[in-house]
Design a protein around this motif. Structure first.
Motif, mmCIF file in Angstrom:
data_model
loop_
_atom_site.group_PDB
_atom_site.id
_atom_site.type_symbol
_atom_site.label_atom_id
_atom_site.label_comp_id
_atom_site.label_asym_id
_atom_site.label_seq_id
_atom_site.Cartn_x
_atom_site.Cartn_y
_atom_site.Cartn_z
ATOM 1 N N PRO A 1 -21.108 2.254 0.847
ATOM 2 C CA PRO A 1 -22.330 1.858 1.562
ATOM 3 C C PRO A 1 -22.326 0.400 2.023
ATOM 4 C CG PRO A 1 -22.888 3.201 -0.334
ATOM 5 C CD PRO A 1 -21.415 2.889 -0.445
ATOM 6 N N THR A 2 -21.439 -0.445 1.436
ATOM 7 C CA THR A 2 -21.421 -1.863 1.797
ATOM 8 C C THR A 2 -20.057 -2.363 2.274
ATOM 9 O OG1 THR A 2 -20.956 -2.463 -0.498
ATOM 10 C CG2 THR A 2 -23.281 -2.426 0.171
ATOM 11 N N GLN A 3 -19.111 -1.454 2.549
ATOM 12 C CA GLN A 3 -17.762 -1.900 2.874
ATOM 13 C C GLN A 3 -17.007 -0.880 3.725
ATOM 14 O OE1 GLN A 3 -15.548 -2.715 -0.676
ATOM 15 N NE2 GLN A 3 -13.699 -3.277 0.421
ATOM 16 N N ILE A 4 -16.236 -1.394 4.688
ATOM 17 C CA ILE A 4 -15.257 -0.605 5.424
ATOM 18 C C ILE A 4 -13.959 -1.401 5.353
ATOM 19 C CG2 ILE A 4 -14.602 0.481 7.598
ATOM 20 C CD1 ILE A 4 -17.554 0.365 8.450
ATOM 21 N N GLY A 5 -12.944 -0.853 4.664
ATOM 22 C CA GLY A 5 -11.700 -1.594 4.452
ATOM 23 C C GLY A 5 -12.008 -2.898 3.748
ATOM 24 N N GLY A 6 -11.498 -4.002 4.274
ATOM 25 C CA GLY A 6 -11.754 -5.310 3.688
ATOM 26 C C GLY A 6 -12.996 -5.994 4.236
ATOM 27 N N VAL A 7 -13.746 -5.322 5.100
ATOM 28 C CA VAL A 7 -14.952 -5.895 5.691
ATOM 29 C C VAL A 7 -16.143 -5.493 4.831
ATOM 30 C CG1 VAL A 7 -16.388 -6.064 7.753
ATOM 31 C CG2 VAL A 7 -13.918 -5.686 7.988
ATOM 32 N N ARG A 8 -16.809 -6.501 4.307
ATOM 33 C CA ARG A 8 -17.953 -6.259 3.418
ATOM 34 C C ARG A 8 -19.256 -6.698 4.093
ATOM 35 N NH1 ARG A 8 -15.873 -5.407 -1.811
ATOM 36 N NH2 ARG A 8 -13.686 -6.005 -1.940
ATOM 37 N N ALA A 9 -20.303 -5.959 3.822
ATOM 38 C CA ALA A 9 -21.623 -6.319 4.343
ATOM 39 C C ALA A 9 -22.089 -7.610 3.680
ATOM 40 C CB ALA A 9 -22.618 -5.196 4.067
ATOM 41 N N LYS A 10 -22.881 -8.376 4.411
ATOM 42 C CA LYS A 10 -23.477 -9.581 3.841
ATOM 43 C C LYS A 10 -24.528 -9.167 2.813
ATOM 44 C CE LYS A 10 -22.723 -12.381 7.952
ATOM 45 N NZ LYS A 10 -21.999 -11.521 8.844
ATOM 46 N N ASP A 11 -24.890 -10.079 1.943
ATOM 47 C CA ASP A 11 -25.906 -9.795 0.915
ATOM 48 C C ASP A 11 -27.145 -9.166 1.542
ATOM 49 O OD1 ASP A 11 -24.335 -10.742 -1.121
ATOM 50 O OD2 ASP A 11 -25.261 -12.732 -1.175
ATOM 51 N N GLY A 12 -27.586 -8.061 0.963
ATOM 52 C CA GLY A 12 -28.779 -7.369 1.425
ATOM 53 C C GLY A 12 -28.548 -6.426 2.588
ATOM 54 N N GLN A 13 -27.328 -6.361 3.102
ATOM 55 C CA GLN A 13 -27.032 -5.460 4.221
ATOM 56 C C GLN A 13 -26.186 -4.293 3.744
ATOM 57 O OE1 GLN A 13 -25.180 -7.916 7.222
ATOM 58 N NE2 GLN A 13 -27.162 -8.442 8.119
ATOM 59 N N GLN A 14 -26.098 -3.279 4.564
ATOM 60 C CA GLN A 14 -25.256 -2.110 4.298
ATOM 61 C C GLN A 14 -24.581 -1.668 5.583
ATOM 62 O OE1 GLN A 14 -27.550 1.031 2.405
ATOM 63 N NE2 GLN A 14 -26.893 0.242 0.431
ATOM 64 N N VAL A 15 -23.622 -0.771 5.440
ATOM 65 C CA VAL A 15 -23.022 -0.126 6.595
ATOM 66 C C VAL A 15 -24.113 0.733 7.228
ATOM 67 C CG1 VAL A 15 -21.276 1.522 7.375
ATOM 68 C CG2 VAL A 15 -20.723 -0.088 5.534
ATOM 69 N N ASN A 16 -24.367 0.520 8.511
ATOM 70 C CA ASN A 16 -25.349 1.325 9.234
ATOM 71 C C ASN A 16 -24.635 2.597 9.680
ATOM 72 O OD1 ASN A 16 -26.721 2.509 11.478
ATOM 73 N ND2 ASN A 16 -27.876 0.624 11.736
ATOM 74 N N VAL A 17 -25.128 3.747 9.247
ATOM 75 C CA VAL A 17 -24.508 5.031 9.553
ATOM 76 C C VAL A 17 -25.487 5.868 10.363
ATOM 77 C CG1 VAL A 17 -23.447 7.116 8.599
ATOM 78 C CG2 VAL A 17 -23.281 4.946 7.347
ATOM 79 N N THR A 18 -25.004 6.372 11.513
ATOM 80 C CA THR A 18 -25.805 7.326 12.273
ATOM 81 C C THR A 18 -24.963 8.561 12.564
ATOM 82 O OG1 THR A 18 -25.206 6.365 14.424
ATOM 83 C CG2 THR A 18 -27.239 5.547 13.383
ATOM 84 N N SER A 19 -25.635 9.681 12.631
ATOM 85 C CA SER A 19 -25.033 10.946 13.027
ATOM 86 C C SER A 19 -25.897 11.500 14.144
ATOM 87 C CB SER A 19 -24.985 11.915 11.847
ATOM 88 O OG SER A 19 -24.522 13.183 12.263
ATOM 89 N N ASN A 20 -25.328 11.619 15.337
ATOM 90 C CA ASN A 20 -26.077 12.040 16.518
ATOM 91 C C ASN A 20 -27.340 11.202 16.703
ATOM 92 O OD1 ASN A 20 -24.114 13.926 17.085
ATOM 93 N ND2 ASN A 20 -25.196 15.575 16.032
ATOM 94 N N GLU A 21 -27.164 9.886 16.554
ATOM 95 C CA GLU A 21 -28.196 8.868 16.746
ATOM 96 C C GLU A 21 -29.313 8.905 15.706
ATOM 97 O OE1 GLU A 21 -29.487 8.765 20.830
ATOM 98 O OE2 GLU A 21 -27.425 8.651 21.568
ATOM 99 N N MET A 22 -29.136 9.685 14.637
ATOM 100 C CA MET A 22 -30.118 9.729 13.540
ATOM 101 C C MET A 22 -29.547 8.920 12.376
ATOM 102 S SD MET A 22 -32.603 11.971 14.536
ATOM 103 C CE MET A 22 -33.292 12.506 13.015
ATOM 104 N N SER A 23 -30.356 8.040 11.807
ATOM 105 C CA SER A 23 -29.919 7.231 10.680
ATOM 106 C C SER A 23 -29.615 8.114 9.470
ATOM 107 C CB SER A 23 -31.014 6.220 10.316
ATOM 108 O OG SER A 23 -30.557 5.364 9.307
#
Length: 183
Positions: free
Chosen positions: A140-162
């Motif tokens: 929820p907070t990381q893709i590979g070596g890229v980490r979300a900043k404090d308080g953020q998460q990976v934004n995930v949408t499926s067919n434009e729905m969160s």
């Protein structure tokens, strides 16, 4: 001219599966980032190549290698955006470069198309299985070596729905557009 080269070319095309494009099978799409480990890479930055240790990664994803299944066949799309820039999805995730065998969840092109080619109708496949085969960490907070900043998460949408929850658990479905965005 002998028929043998033509037959060989046709068999190779069948072995590589649907939608395979030899132009996408360059060395950069075949290079691994894992050093032989089937563990996802938690430190490398994009772009992430397709791994070469495919059998181990496919097994880690709970899948197996074989000829493409024909009972169910559909194509979700994946787009990854990091810091406003698209990250390429490599060709041949889940395709063994040695044998041409593939898992039920794989890629052929570099356009984000995920190929689902299952032996059994109704099997459930997840985004996490693709990322495990790819060798790229997805949380929820990381893709590979890229980490979300404090308080953020990976934004995930499926067919434009969160989509809430762990992106690894997202079920792959027909006619689906999945977007992962950081930040």
């Amino acid at each position: 001219m002998s028929a043998a080269p033509v037959i060989s070319a046709l068999l190779l095309g069948l072995l590589l599966g649907c939608g395979s494009d030899p132009a996408n099978n360059d060395a950069s799409s075949q290079a691994g980032n894992s050093g032989g480990s089937a563990d996802p890479d938690q430190t490398s930055m994009p772009p992430w190549p397709a791994p070469t240790d495919v059998p181990a990664r496919v097994a880690s994803a709970g899948l197996d290698l074989g000829p493409m299944g024909t009972a169910e066949h559909y194509h979700p799309q994946l787009r990854i955006i990091i810091d406003g820039k698209d990250v390429p999805i490599p060709a041949n995730i889940g395709v063994d470069p040695t044998t041409g065998a593939m898992s039920a969840v794989h890629t052929h092109e570099t356009d984000g198309t995920i190929h689902i080619e299952a032996d059994t109708v109704g099997e459930t496949f997840t985004l996490g299985q693709l990322f495990t085969q790819w060798g790229v960490t997805l949380t929820p907070t990381q893709i590979g070596g890229v980490r979300a900043k404090d308080g953020q998460q990976v934004n995930v949408t499926s067919n434009e729905m969160s989509v809430a929850g762990d992106p690894k658990d997202l079920r792959l479905e027909p006619d689906q557009l999945i977007v992962l965005r950081l930040p």
